[in-house]
Design a protein around this motif. Structure first.
Motif, mmCIF file in Angstrom:
data_model
loop_
_atom_site.group_PDB
_atom_site.id
_atom_site.type_symbol
_atom_site.label_atom_id
_atom_site.label_comp_id
_atom_site.label_asym_id
_atom_site.label_seq_id
_atom_site.Cartn_x
_atom_site.Cartn_y
_atom_site.Cartn_z
ATOM 1 N N PRO A 331 0.823 -1.211 0.000
ATOM 2 C CA PRO A 331 0.000 0.000 0.000
ATOM 3 C C PRO A 331 0.865 1.273 0.000
ATOM 4 C CG PRO A 331 0.125 -0.893 2.216
ATOM 5 C CD PRO A 331 0.858 -1.850 1.335
ATOM 6 N N ILE A 332 0.425 2.260 -0.759
ATOM 7 C CA ILE A 332 1.086 3.563 -0.812
ATOM 8 C C ILE A 332 0.038 4.643 -0.595
ATOM 9 C CG2 ILE A 332 2.361 5.198 -2.260
ATOM 10 C CD1 ILE A 332 3.611 2.833 -3.697
ATOM 11 N N TYR A 333 0.357 5.584 0.296
ATOM 12 C CA TYR A 333 -0.542 6.699 0.611
ATOM 13 C C TYR A 333 0.163 8.020 0.330
ATOM 14 C CZ TYR A 333 -3.198 3.115 3.105
ATOM 15 O OH TYR A 333 -3.912 1.990 3.420
ATOM 16 N N ASP A 334 -0.615 9.004 -0.118
ATOM 17 C CA ASP A 334 -0.033 10.332 -0.318
ATOM 18 C C ASP A 334 -0.103 11.144 0.973
ATOM 19 O OD1 ASP A 334 -2.601 11.424 -0.075
ATOM 20 O OD2 ASP A 334 -2.882 11.681 -2.230
ATOM 21 N N GLN A 335 0.347 12.385 0.905
ATOM 22 C CA GLN A 335 0.423 13.229 2.108
ATOM 23 C C GLN A 335 -0.932 13.437 2.776
ATOM 24 O OE1 GLN A 335 2.256 16.568 0.086
ATOM 25 N NE2 GLN A 335 4.015 16.459 1.461
ATOM 26 N N SER A 336 -1.989 13.426 1.974
ATOM 27 C CA SER A 336 -3.323 13.669 2.532
ATOM 28 C C SER A 336 -3.921 12.409 3.154
ATOM 29 C CB SER A 336 -4.261 14.182 1.434
ATOM 30 O OG SER A 336 -4.553 13.143 0.503
ATOM 31 N N GLY A 337 -3.234 11.282 3.015
ATOM 32 C CA GLY A 337 -3.752 10.029 3.532
ATOM 33 C C GLY A 337 -4.533 9.223 2.514
ATOM 34 N N LYS A 338 -4.640 9.747 1.285
ATOM 35 C CA LYS A 338 -5.368 9.037 0.229
ATOM 36 C C LYS A 338 -4.541 7.843 -0.254
ATOM 37 C CE LYS A 338 -7.230 9.642 -4.448
ATOM 38 N NZ LYS A 338 -7.435 10.614 -5.558
ATOM 39 N N GLN A 339 -5.186 6.713 -0.369
ATOM 40 C CA GLN A 339 -4.474 5.535 -0.859
ATOM 41 C C GLN A 339 -4.291 5.633 -2.370
ATOM 42 O OE1 GLN A 339 -6.135 1.319 -1.212
ATOM 43 N NE2 GLN A 339 -4.818 1.101 0.592
ATOM 44 N N ARG A 340 -3.049 5.571 -2.808
ATOM 45 C CA ARG A 340 -2.722 5.658 -4.236
ATOM 46 C C ARG A 340 -2.500 4.282 -4.859
ATOM 47 N NH1 ARG A 340 -3.448 10.641 -6.821
ATOM 48 N NH2 ARG A 340 -3.258 12.275 -5.243
ATOM 49 N N VAL A 341 -1.990 3.346 -4.067
ATOM 50 C CA VAL A 341 -1.800 1.974 -4.543
ATOM 51 C C VAL A 341 -2.259 1.039 -3.435
ATOM 52 C CG1 VAL A 341 -0.196 0.265 -5.466
ATOM 53 C CG2 VAL A 341 0.216 2.701 -5.891
ATOM 54 N N ALA A 342 -3.156 0.124 -3.754
ATOM 55 C CA ALA A 342 -3.682 -0.799 -2.754
ATOM 56 C C ALA A 342 -2.673 -1.892 -2.442
ATOM 57 C CB ALA A 342 -4.980 -1.427 -3.265
ATOM 58 N N GLY A 344 -0.925 -5.285 -2.282
ATOM 59 C CA GLY A 344 -0.910 -6.366 -3.254
ATOM 60 C C GLY A 344 -0.929 -5.911 -4.696
ATOM 61 N N LYS A 345 -1.008 -4.598 -4.925
ATOM 62 C CA LYS A 345 -1.024 -4.049 -6.276
ATOM 63 C C LYS A 345 0.291 -3.323 -6.560
ATOM 64 C CE LYS A 345 -5.334 -5.248 -7.078
ATOM 65 N NZ LYS A 345 -5.695 -6.243 -8.104
ATOM 66 N N VAL A 346 0.558 -3.121 -7.838
ATOM 67 C CA VAL A 346 1.753 -2.401 -8.279
ATOM 68 C C VAL A 346 1.315 -1.247 -9.161
ATOM 69 C CG1 VAL A 346 3.803 -2.552 -9.733
ATOM 70 C CG2 VAL A 346 3.323 -4.362 -8.103
ATOM 71 N N MET A 347 1.925 -0.091 -8.986
ATOM 72 C CA MET A 347 1.558 1.077 -9.766
ATOM 73 C C MET A 347 1.855 0.863 -11.248
ATOM 74 S SD MET A 347 2.712 5.061 -9.225
ATOM 75 C CE MET A 347 2.053 5.057 -7.555
ATOM 76 N N GLY A 348 0.899 1.182 -12.108
ATOM 77 C CA GLY A 348 1.056 1.008 -13.547
ATOM 78 C C GLY A 348 1.816 2.149 -14.187
ATOM 79 N N ASN A 349 2.231 1.944 -15.425
ATOM 80 C CA ASN A 349 3.031 2.948 -16.135
ATOM 81 C C ASN A 349 2.284 4.253 -16.321
ATOM 82 O OD1 ASN A 349 5.249 1.247 -16.398
ATOM 83 N ND2 ASN A 349 4.550 0.407 -18.347
ATOM 84 N N ALA A 350 0.996 4.196 -16.596
ATOM 85 C CA ALA A 350 0.220 5.424 -16.802
ATOM 86 C C ALA A 350 0.227 6.282 -15.540
ATOM 87 C CB ALA A 350 -1.203 5.082 -17.209
ATOM 88 N N LEU A 358 2.957 13.850 -3.571
ATOM 89 C CA LEU A 358 4.033 13.384 -2.702
ATOM 90 C C LEU A 358 3.476 12.340 -1.742
ATOM 91 C CD1 LEU A 358 5.683 16.825 -1.814
ATOM 92 C CD2 LEU A 358 6.350 15.222 -3.612
ATOM 93 N N VAL A 359 4.287 11.359 -1.427
ATOM 94 C CA VAL A 359 3.845 10.290 -0.533
ATOM 95 C C VAL A 359 3.977 10.719 0.927
ATOM 96 C CG1 VAL A 359 4.416 8.475 -2.180
ATOM 97 C CG2 VAL A 359 6.124 9.181 -0.485
ATOM 98 N N THR A 360 3.359 9.957 1.796
ATOM 99 C CA THR A 360 3.467 10.184 3.233
ATOM 100 C C THR A 360 4.927 10.171 3.656
ATOM 101 O OG1 THR A 360 1.349 9.095 3.601
ATOM 102 C CG2 THR A 360 2.808 9.299 5.503
ATOM 103 N N GLY A 361 5.292 11.127 4.516
ATOM 104 C CA GLY A 361 6.665 11.176 5.031
ATOM 105 C C GLY A 361 7.474 12.321 4.480
#
Length: 369
Positions: A331-342, A344-350, A358-361
């Motif tokens: 899982p990947i979350y942005d600064q606002s806490g919104k989940q960008r990648v669930a 078990g999933k991998v971010m696609g090229n698009a 920006l991600v959390t941190g």
């Protein structure tokens, strides 16, 4: 023998000799064309210098010239601003007879496409852009793989868990690197923080040094950056702050503090492109390579790093190369806490190509362009 027969015989002989001469001339012309070197031209956005983005492409040009000898000729123009100046220089290349033109800069993408539409017999290659055309190819690197590794190393080196990062421009490529660095850092220390300063320049030694000094006053104990100069490294060397380099091996500028660098190595790819052009098999495509393909590699680790840390670093690098670890796996979350990648999933090229957050941190923001 009658005069008419002699005249006819002589006319046939003359025609035969003329035909042979024409064939010989055509063959010689063909031979001359085949021997003519492929004129290959390069446009650089910054001065070549001793390190950085432009320097790495210049090393590749030299490698290319050495590999082909008199089969190709090369030339370059450096320190050309993105926009109208770039278009002017690209047009000059075409007028000078360049048949293969490399324009390695995101900001050269549109000028390249514009000139390419009017020069369909010329092949253009644009680095870090994403648009192609029948005679325009694009190429780029998965630089974020190296950035993730640097983040892992920073997580082990940083004692405070507070790392500084000097950003260039907030384009997707730079955001990918920054976010991957942060994810690598927090894979070691989940509470670590990245303090971010943008300089809005690829190469501005004054701004880069000021940003490094400001981050030092904010208490960071490791520095990374996405600019093309050496000012961050030299400023950190003066203060004894460890650095993670980019583009080139920065150890000669920070012999005590440079930990490693993400190296961009274009020579092998440039040789392949020229091979394809000379063989008549070049086709427009968008190519992206990383550690596995050799478009990037990591510089040797600082000699003072402990053996067990070297082993951990090497293990993560192998996992990336062999496909067991992807920096943008959820899982990947942005600064606002919104989940960008669930999970078990991998971010696609698009999504990678359109990254705008920006991600959390990360302590900083994405400026509006």
């Amino acid at each position: 023998m009658s005069h008419d027969f002699r005249r006819t015989h002589l006319n046939k002989t003359a025609r035969l000799l003329a035909g042979l001469a024409a064939l010989l001339g055509f063959a010689m012309a063909g031979k001359g064309q085949a021997a003519e070197p492929l004129k290959t031209c390069f446009l650089y956005s910054n001065p070549i210098g001793e390190s950085g983005w432009t320097y790495q492409h210049e090393l590749a040009r030299r490698e290319l010239a050495a590999a082909y000898g008199d089969k190709i000729s090369t030339k370059y123009v450096e320190n050309v601003a993105e926009g109208p100046d770039a278009e002017r220089v690209i047009r000059n290349f075409v007028q000078e007879g360049c048949k293969l033109i490399f324009t390695p800069s995101f900001g050269f993408m549109e000028p390249t496409l514009k000139v390419a539409r009017q020069a369909p017999r010329v092949i253009f290659m644009n680095a870090s852009g994403y648009k192609t055309a029948p005679n325009v190819g694009a190429y780029n690197g998965r630089y974020y793989e190296g950035r993730y590794l640097e983040g892992v190393l920073a997580g082990h080196v940083s004692k405070k868990g507070v790392v500084g990062y000097v950003g260039a421009f907030p384009i997707p490529e730079v955001l990918q690197g920054l976010n991957a660095f942060t994810l690598g850092l927090r894979s070691v220390n989940p509470n670590a923080q990245v303090k971010l300063i943008w300089v809005n320049a690829w190469y501005d030694p004054g701004k880069e040094r000021d940003a490094a000094n400001t981050l030092a006053t904010l208490g960071v104990d490791v520095l990374a950056y996405a600019t093309s100069g050496v000012a961050v490294v030299t400023a950190a060397e003066e203060k004894g702050i460890p650095t993670l380099g980019y583009y080139s091996d920065m150890s000669k500028f920070g012999p005590k503090t440079s930990q490693t660098s993400v190296l961009q190595t274009w020579g092998g790819y440039y040789i392949k492109v020229v091979d394809d052009v000379l063989a008549g098999r070049w086709k427009s495509a968008s190519v992206v390579g990383g550690l596995r393909e050799g478009m990037i590699k990591m510089a040797p680790l600082n000699g003072a790093l402990a053996p067990e840390l070297r082993e951990k670093f090497a293990a993560v690098e192998r996992d990336i190369v062999e496909g067991r670890l992807f920096p943008f796996a959820g899982p990947i979350y942005d600064q606002s806490g919104k989940q960008r990648v669930a999970a078990g999933k991998v971010m696609g090229n698009a999504d990678l190509d359109n990254m705008n957050y920006l991600v959390t941190g990360i302590d900083g923001s994405v400026p509006k362009r």
